[in-house]
Write a protein that holds these residues in place. Structure first.
Motif, PDB file in Angstrom:
ATOM      1  N   GLY A 197       8.150  18.594 -48.490  1.00  0.00           N
ATOM      2  CA  GLY A 197       9.779  17.873 -47.621  1.00  0.00           C
ATOM      3  C   GLY A 197       9.345  17.966 -45.842  1.00  0.00           C
ATOM      4  O   GLY A 197       8.179  18.062 -45.413  1.00  0.00           O
ATOM      5  N   ILE A 198       9.963  16.427 -44.795  1.00  0.00           N
ATOM      6  CA  ILE A 198       9.711  16.693 -43.358  1.00  0.00           C
ATOM      7  C   ILE A 198      11.648  17.350 -43.884  1.00  0.00           C
ATOM      8  O   ILE A 198      12.567  17.202 -43.648  1.00  0.00           O
ATOM      9  CB  ILE A 198      10.340  14.655 -43.731  1.00  0.00           C
ATOM     10  CG1 ILE A 198       8.827  14.101 -43.672  1.00  0.00           C
ATOM     11  CG2 ILE A 198      10.152  14.844 -41.913  1.00  0.00           C
ATOM     12  CD1 ILE A 198       9.190  12.745 -43.960  1.00  0.00           C
ATOM     13  N   HIS A 199      11.243  18.387 -42.112  1.00  0.00           N
ATOM     14  CA  HIS A 199      11.984  19.491 -42.254  1.00  0.00           C
ATOM     15  C   HIS A 199      12.488  19.387 -40.367  1.00  0.00           C
ATOM     16  O   HIS A 199      11.056  19.207 -39.670  1.00  0.00           O
ATOM     17  CB  HIS A 199      11.839  20.977 -42.382  1.00  0.00           C
ATOM     18  CG  HIS A 199      12.380  21.627 -41.900  1.00  0.00           C
ATOM     19  ND1 HIS A 199      13.668  22.225 -42.918  1.00  0.00           N
ATOM     20  CD2 HIS A 199      12.628  23.115 -40.658  1.00  0.00           C
ATOM     21  CE1 HIS A 199      14.096  22.669 -42.125  1.00  0.00           C
ATOM     22  NE2 HIS A 199      14.269  23.415 -41.627  1.00  0.00           N
ATOM     23  N   PRO A 200      13.652  19.574 -40.367  1.00  0.00           N
ATOM     24  CA  PRO A 200      14.478  19.162 -41.075  1.00  0.00           C
ATOM     25  C   PRO A 200      15.091  17.963 -41.172  1.00  0.00           C
ATOM     26  O   PRO A 200      15.929  17.211 -39.949  1.00  0.00           O
ATOM     27  CB  PRO A 200      15.622  20.226 -40.103  1.00  0.00           C
ATOM     28  CG  PRO A 200      14.836  19.646 -38.832  1.00  0.00           C
ATOM     29  CD  PRO A 200      13.428  19.865 -38.690  1.00  0.00           C
ATOM     30  N   SER A 201      15.684  17.369 -42.289  1.00  0.00           N
ATOM     31  CA  SER A 201      16.414  16.393 -42.156  1.00  0.00           C
ATOM     32  C   SER A 201      16.704  16.582 -44.157  1.00  0.00           C
ATOM     33  O   SER A 201      17.104  17.322 -44.810  1.00  0.00           O
ATOM     34  CB  SER A 201      14.400  15.136 -43.083  1.00  0.00           C
ATOM     35  OG  SER A 201      14.121  15.547 -44.258  1.00  0.00           O
TER      36      SER A 201
ATOM     37  N   THR B 235      13.270  19.657 -53.159  1.00  0.00           N
ATOM     38  CA  THR B 235      12.708  20.720 -52.620  1.00  0.00           C
ATOM     39  C   THR B 235      14.808  21.423 -53.875  1.00  0.00           C
ATOM     40  O   THR B 235      14.466  22.437 -53.846  1.00  0.00           O
ATOM     41  CB  THR B 235      13.427  22.052 -51.568  1.00  0.00           C
ATOM     42  OG1 THR B 235      15.011  20.920 -51.342  1.00  0.00           O
ATOM     43  CG2 THR B 235      12.890  21.457 -50.937  1.00  0.00           C
TER      44      THR B 235
ATOM     45  N   GLU C  53      14.101  16.041 -46.606  1.00  0.00           N
ATOM     46  CA  GLU C  53      13.884  17.059 -48.254  1.00  0.00           C
ATOM     47  C   GLU C  53      14.501  17.754 -49.331  1.00  0.00           C
ATOM     48  O   GLU C  53      13.759  18.225 -49.891  1.00  0.00           O
ATOM     49  CB  GLU C  53      13.043  17.823 -46.844  1.00  0.00           C
ATOM     50  CG  GLU C  53      13.983  19.023 -46.777  1.00  0.00           C
ATOM     51  CD  GLU C  53      13.980  20.009 -45.042  1.00  0.00           C
ATOM     52  OE1 GLU C  53      12.486  20.860 -45.745  1.00  0.00           O
ATOM     53  OE2 GLU C  53      14.589  20.193 -44.527  1.00  0.00           O
ATOM     54  N   GLU C  54      15.589  16.922 -49.407  1.00  0.00           N
ATOM     55  CA  GLU C  54      16.124  17.845 -50.620  1.00  0.00           C
ATOM     56  C   GLU C  54      16.145  17.125 -51.845  1.00  0.00           C
ATOM     57  O   GLU C  54      15.966  18.205 -53.087  1.00  0.00           O
ATOM     58  CB  GLU C  54      17.365  18.081 -50.182  1.00  0.00           C
ATOM     59  CG  GLU C  54      18.525  18.809 -49.127  1.00  0.00           C
ATOM     60  CD  GLU C  54      18.524  20.340 -49.729  1.00  0.00           C
ATOM     61  OE1 GLU C  54      18.931  20.414 -51.187  1.00  0.00           O
ATOM     62  OE2 GLU C  54      18.436  20.879 -48.438  1.00  0.00           O
TER      63      GLU C  54
END
Length: 496
Positions: free
Chosen positions: A468-472, A479, A475-476
């Motif tokens: 994922g790309i964090h924080p975005s 995950t 990304e959910e």
């Protein structure tokens, strides 16, 4: 040029007596689909003519404009108004980020309206140049089909000119319809809503579709009092039920008054505004009443039935096969006028497939599966693939549902109480992701990428193995590990 017909998915190579036509292709309707089909056909070597009604922001049977509904009185101007409506709440949210907005903030509707009109005029010019650069001949006027290979263009001075064409393509789109309600002439449709001279302080919207909830969001974001009336328990019939409930909750949270299971019975003009009566005996007063109860294919003035083209008896839509061809081999149709899947990108796809099929020698069926779409309410909803209800109906076995509901990071500081919800629907046996939904900021931008994965047949395991790309918020989607519920085909939902 020898005739070639599509027979059982292939072009017939049989040479017949050569017939001279004015054009290889003549298109009636220069909206997104018609322009795409024209340009791509010309690039494949076809001599192409296209006709469209003269430009006007509000459509009628005698005005329209190159670019069609989407560009002139649909997607584009609507999105501009959505942007404009979003800034009001954003200014409030900014306070907790340190921005001191102490002075009075005024909204200038006329300025936004002027900017919107400037943009659609610019785009109208761009579409004309695209046609000219591709070598497509544009005629301004109303087109009618007068024979299997003949069209008539009624020009602005009422002069009628007939042209022959080897192929005729109908791409006239659809128009907003008014329900049969006493006093409906006092109301407006989405066309007029995009060009109102004054911003309403009180608005009533009838309808539960995407146009209705979008305009309710727009006007509420600009400070109007908005009442939204719709026939079902939830708006957005046809979308995932769980996501529909989220949208309804967000609309109420933004201050829109919802009236489910409600229809309008009468509109009456009064000194104080338009009085609206509902089938529940309520009386509401508004400055503007928007009727957003559906659209109908633009076929009434095309003269299609007189030349034998089959139309749907109920909707008036042009009936076509998998390649967009009508029962008359030389006449084709794409876009909303066929009432298949009424989205601008779908019309573009159908136009591309038409050009490949007829002029590039590559018979190509438009693929209407796994088509992403968005509802630009505030915040927006976007979906791709099957809803939970559709997956349960179509599945042979169990369906796994993964959901994530969270407070967007931006809201944790701004204090806005509005959750984002994401959802994945998965086939339990194959692990294939069947559908994805999201309601929250940037949902359309995120779902577009998810659509590629689902179109390619991605599995839940492949989603889970993606970093994922964090924080975005995005990304959910990679995950969500825990199953929210497991449902068997034809059985009610069971929470795990």
């Amino acid at each position: 040029m020898a005739r070639k017909m599509l027979i059982d998915g292939e072009l017939d190579k049989t040479s017949e007596e050569e017939i001279h036509y004015d054009f290889d292709l003549f298109v009636i309707g220069a909206g997104s689909g018609g322009v795409r089909a024209s340009r791509f056909s010309a690039q494949h070597g076809a001599k192409v003519g296209i006709c469209e009604l003269p430009f006007h922001p509000v459509s009628s049977e005698v005005v329209g404009g190159v670019g069609g509904t989407c560009v002139i009185r649909g997607c584009v101007p609507k999105k501009i108004l959505v942007y404009g409506a979003s800034f009001g709440p954003e200014l409030e949210d900014a306070r907790n980020y340190g921005w001191e907005v102490n002075e009075r903030v005024d909204f200038n509707w006329k300025k936004l309206l002027h900017k919107k009109t400037e943009e659609i005029v610019r785009l109208n010019g761009i579409y004309k140049r695209l046609l000219a650069n591709a070598g497509v001949k544009l005629f301004e006027g109303e087109g009618k089909v007068v024979g299997p290979n003949d069209v008539e263009v009624i020009q602005l001075d009422s002069t009628k000119i007939r042209y022959s064409a080897k192929h005729i393509l109908i791409a006239t789109g659809s128009r907003a319809q008014r329900p049969d309600i006493p006093g409906q002439e006092l109301a407006i449709t989405s066309d007029e809503a995009l060009s109102l001279e004054e911003l309403p302080k009180r608005a009533i919207v009838l309808g539960g579709g995407y146009i209705a909830v979008e305009f309710a969001s727009i006007w509420r974001g600009m400070g109007a009092t908005v009442d939204l009336c719709f026939r079902k328990e939830l708006p957005l019939r046809g979308f995932d039920d769980e996501m529909r409930a989220v949208v309804a909750r967000n609309l109420e949270g933004r201050g829109i008054n919802l009236h489910p299971r409600t229809s309008l019975t009468e509109l009456v003009k009064t000194e104080n505004g338009i009085k609206v009566r509902t089938d529940h005996g309520e009386e509401l007063i508004a400055d503007v009443v928007l009727l957003a109860t559906g659209r109908a294919p633009n076929t009434k003035r095309l003269n299609l039935e007189s030349v034998g083209v089959e139309l749907d008896e109920k909707t008036g839509a042009v009936k076509v096969d998998a390649y967009s061809r009508t029962n008359i081999p030389s006449i084709w149709a794409i876009g909303d006028v066929t009432n298949r899947m009424n989205l601008t990108p779908v019309a573009l796809m159908e136009g591309t497939c038409f050009a490949k099929t007829v002029f590039d020698g590559k018979p190509t069926k438009p693929d209407h599966n796994v088509v992403p779409c968005a509802v630009f309410c505030i915040p927006p909803l976007s979906v791709v693939g099957l809803s939970e209800e559709q997956a349960i109906e179509q599945a042979n076995g169990d369906v796994l549902v993964f959901t994530s509901t969270f407070n967007p990071m931006k809201n944790t500081v701004s204090g806005r109480q509005e959750k984002t919800i994401m959802k994945l629907v998965v086939d339990a046996e194959t692990d294939k992701v069947l559908g994805a939904s999201m309601c929250g900021p940037d949902a359309p931008e995120i779902i577009q990428g998810i659509a590629i994965a689902i179109k390619c047949g991605a599995t839940k395991e492949q989603f889970d193995s993606t970093v994922g790309i964090h924080p975005s918020a995005a990304e959910e989607f990679v995950t969500m590990r825990s199953v929210t519920r497991q449902v068997s085909a034809g059985k009610p939902k069971t929470n795990l």
